[in-house]
Design an enzyme around this catalytic site. Structure first.
Site, short mmCIF file in Angstrom:
data_model
loop_
_atom_site.label_atom_id
_atom_site.label_comp_id
_atom_site.label_asym_id
_atom_site.label_seq_id
_atom_site.Cartn_x
_atom_site.Cartn_y
_atom_site.Cartn_z
N PRO A 32 45.87 -22.74 -23.69
CA PRO A 32 46.73 -22.13 -22.68
C PRO A 32 46.04 -22.05 -21.32
O PRO A 32 44.98 -21.44 -21.19
CB PRO A 32 47.02 -20.73 -23.25
CG PRO A 32 45.90 -20.47 -24.19
CD PRO A 32 45.53 -21.80 -24.77
N GLU A 33 46.63 -22.69 -20.33
CA GLU A 33 46.16 -22.60 -18.96
C GLU A 33 47.31 -22.04 -18.13
O GLU A 33 48.27 -21.51 -18.69
CB GLU A 33 45.66 -23.97 -18.47
CG GLU A 33 44.49 -24.47 -19.31
CD GLU A 33 43.92 -25.81 -18.86
OE1 GLU A 33 44.09 -26.16 -17.67
OE2 GLU A 33 43.31 -26.51 -19.69
N LYS A 77 44.95 -17.16 -15.88
CA LYS A 77 45.31 -17.30 -17.29
C LYS A 77 45.56 -15.94 -17.95
O LYS A 77 45.58 -15.83 -19.17
CB LYS A 77 44.19 -18.03 -18.04
CG LYS A 77 43.80 -19.37 -17.44
CD LYS A 77 42.62 -19.94 -18.20
CE LYS A 77 42.00 -21.11 -17.45
NZ LYS A 77 40.82 -21.64 -18.14
N TYR A 100 49.08 -13.62 -37.86
CA TYR A 100 48.14 -13.70 -36.74
C TYR A 100 48.58 -12.81 -35.57
O TYR A 100 47.97 -12.85 -34.51
CB TYR A 100 48.03 -15.15 -36.25
CG TYR A 100 47.59 -16.11 -37.34
CD1 TYR A 100 46.34 -16.01 -37.92
CD2 TYR A 100 48.44 -17.13 -37.78
CE1 TYR A 100 45.94 -16.86 -38.92
CE2 TYR A 100 48.05 -18.01 -38.78
CZ TYR A 100 46.79 -17.87 -39.35
OH TYR A 100 46.40 -18.73 -40.34
N ARG A 108 42.86 -17.92 -33.46
CA ARG A 108 41.43 -18.15 -33.33
C ARG A 108 40.62 -16.90 -32.97
O ARG A 108 39.40 -16.91 -33.00
CB ARG A 108 41.18 -19.24 -32.28
CG ARG A 108 41.84 -20.58 -32.57
CD ARG A 108 41.32 -21.23 -33.82
NE ARG A 108 39.92 -21.54 -33.73
CZ ARG A 108 39.44 -22.67 -33.20
NH1 ARG A 108 40.26 -23.58 -32.74
NH2 ARG A 108 38.14 -22.90 -33.15
N LYS A 113 30.00 -25.72 -0.86
CA LYS A 113 29.62 -25.74 -2.27
C LYS A 113 28.87 -27.03 -2.61
O LYS A 113 29.40 -28.12 -2.41
CB LYS A 113 30.85 -25.61 -3.16
CG LYS A 113 31.76 -24.44 -2.82
CD LYS A 113 31.10 -23.10 -3.13
CE LYS A 113 32.08 -21.96 -2.86
NZ LYS A 113 31.49 -20.64 -3.15
N ASN A 165 40.51 -26.94 -18.35
CA ASN A 165 39.95 -28.27 -18.54
C ASN A 165 40.98 -29.39 -18.37
O ASN A 165 40.73 -30.38 -17.69
CB ASN A 165 39.30 -28.37 -19.91
CG ASN A 165 38.25 -29.46 -19.97
OD1 ASN A 165 37.64 -29.79 -18.97
ND2 ASN A 165 38.05 -30.03 -21.15
#
Length: 422
Positions: free
Chosen positions: A2-3, A60, A107, A126, A167, A186
């Site tokens: 999940p993003e 998120k 869960y 998880r 940066k 990612n």
């Protein structure tokens, strides 16, 4: 995982189905790893009788605003997901709760029944998610530590360029940093950089104005595009790298161009070398970090072969300078670039890292009846023409068992044999 788009889909589902409704009953799991800092009974008592006023998100993270504090807050981690009974909410890999599973799921970490009978549940198979009860989630960590939301508070192109110029780290590591931009994970980072044709390891400070413009555009298009279809990946454009980024090395292509994998920002990163090239002072430098791990092994093996040819031991037996010792593999350092759930993604990559060439060799050996890492059986004597095998066999004959009682005696060789003859 999940993003931003997946969490936004969950927020919108609550906003469309639950606002103005009172919480009739709640059940909180007895799981201190996920339920952070409060007992299940106290959590349940704080929700019962409250009315849902709004649903908010930053990066998120999501929280439900009630008619009075405290409010439940959700950090989705690796597999956190919102389910509303009878309502289609986007599902994504690893949420692992199907329509035909028990309800509420085993869960489930927080189950809520509303006064009109509607039921919703936050699940986490998880157990890397965090569910908190906070007076003001926006002003408390981790939400208070986040940078501007990539969807709700996008930087202007000029602001982005100024920020990048300060940066000196790789561009992917930077956009994964939740204190810089929140919500990018990612898969979004890989997609954005592919669409902008920027190498994941390109130093942020060296990004040109033209590249920055492409980066700004792709950030907007990828995030808004994913949100528009409710984070349903089956509806993502067919030319996105997303659809092929999890395939095995050598079998991953996008628009006919090969996808390769390197480590960038502490993550396994998919990119297309043909289109995403290093520029400026970094141009022409071969990137080896995390890429084709077997290539380094091949170089080491080649060096050992050269050593074997150049270094000879006594009696003509060939030996390598290393003495046959194996090098200790270098452990990959973990990255703290994603302060939202960086540890979670590290664990996931350990679980789902792509097969390297070494892994394939090990599997082939097992299929042939052997085990990776086992020593080869001694070679059988062939003939003097067989080279090293013959020499090794002669060396093994130095010790033989003779005489009564099995006493081991050395068989005279060379000069000793000549003296005995005399």
């Amino acid at each position: 995982m999940p993003e931003l788009p997946e969490v936004e889909a969950a927020r919108r589902a609550i906003e469309e189905n639950c606002l103005g409704k009172k919480i009739k009953r709640s059940v909180v799991a007895d799981d201190a790893k996920v339920i952070d800092g409060i007992s299940p009974s106290d959590f349940e008592a704080s929700l019962t009788g409250k009315t849902i006023v709004a649903a908010h998100r930053k990066g998120k993270n999501m929280w439900i605003q009630l008619d009075s504090p405290p409010f439940p807050s959700f950090q989705f981690g690796m597999a956190g997901a919102i389910y509303i009974k009878g309502v289609a909410v986007t599902k994504y890999k690893r949420s692992a709760v199907n329509d035909d599973d028990e309800w509420p799921s085993k869960y489930s970490k927080l189950f809520i029944e509303l006064d009109d009978g509607l039921e919703l549940s936050f699940t986490d198979k998880r157990r890397f998610a965090k569910v908190r009860l906070l007076q003001n989630p926006a002003s408390a960590p981790p939400i208070s530590e986040l940078g501007p939301d990539a969807l709700l508070e996008p930087m202007t192109e000029e602001e982005l360029f100024k920020s990048l110029s300060k940066k000196k780290i790789g561009i992917k590591a930077l956009i994964l940093d939740q204190s810089f931009i929140s919500g990018v994970g990612n898969w979004i980072a890989d997609e954005v950089l592919y669409q902008a044709r920027i190498h994941p390891l390109q130093s942020a400070a060296t990004i040109s104005k033209e590249q920055c413009g492409a980066l700004h555009k792709s950030l907007k298009e990828v995030i808004e595009g994913a949100v528009e279809v409710g984070a349903d990946s089956s509806q993502f454009p067919s030319n996105w790298i997303f659809h092929n980024r999890e395939k095995k090395p050598g079998k991953a292509f996008v628009d006919g161009k090969k996808i390769e994998y390197i480590s960038a920002g502490g993550r396994t990163s998919a990119y297309v070398p043909e289109l995403q090239k290093l520029s400026g002072e970094q141009a022409g430098k071969e990137v080896v970090q995390g890429k084709n791990k077997s290539s380094k092994k091949s170089r080491d093996e080649s060096e050992d072969e050269e050593n074997v040819k150049n270094v000879k031991g006594k009696g003509g037996k060939k030996r390598s300078e290393s003495g046959g010792k194996k090098k200790t593999p270098v452990k990959r350092k973990s990255s703290s670039s994603d302060n939202d759930d960086d540890g979670d993604e590290e664990e996931e990559e350990k679980d789902e890292v792509e097969e390297t060439n070494d892994d394939k060799r090990a599997k082939e050996k097992k299929q042939k009846g052997g085990k990776a890492g086992n020593k080869k059986p001694p070679a059988k004597k062939k003939s003097p023409e067989s080279g090293d095998e013959f020499e090794e066999e002669e060396e093994e004959k130095k010790v033989q068992v003779k005489g009564k009682k099995g006493v081991a005696k050395k068989v005279p060789t060379g000069r000793q044999a000549k003296k005995r003859v005399k």
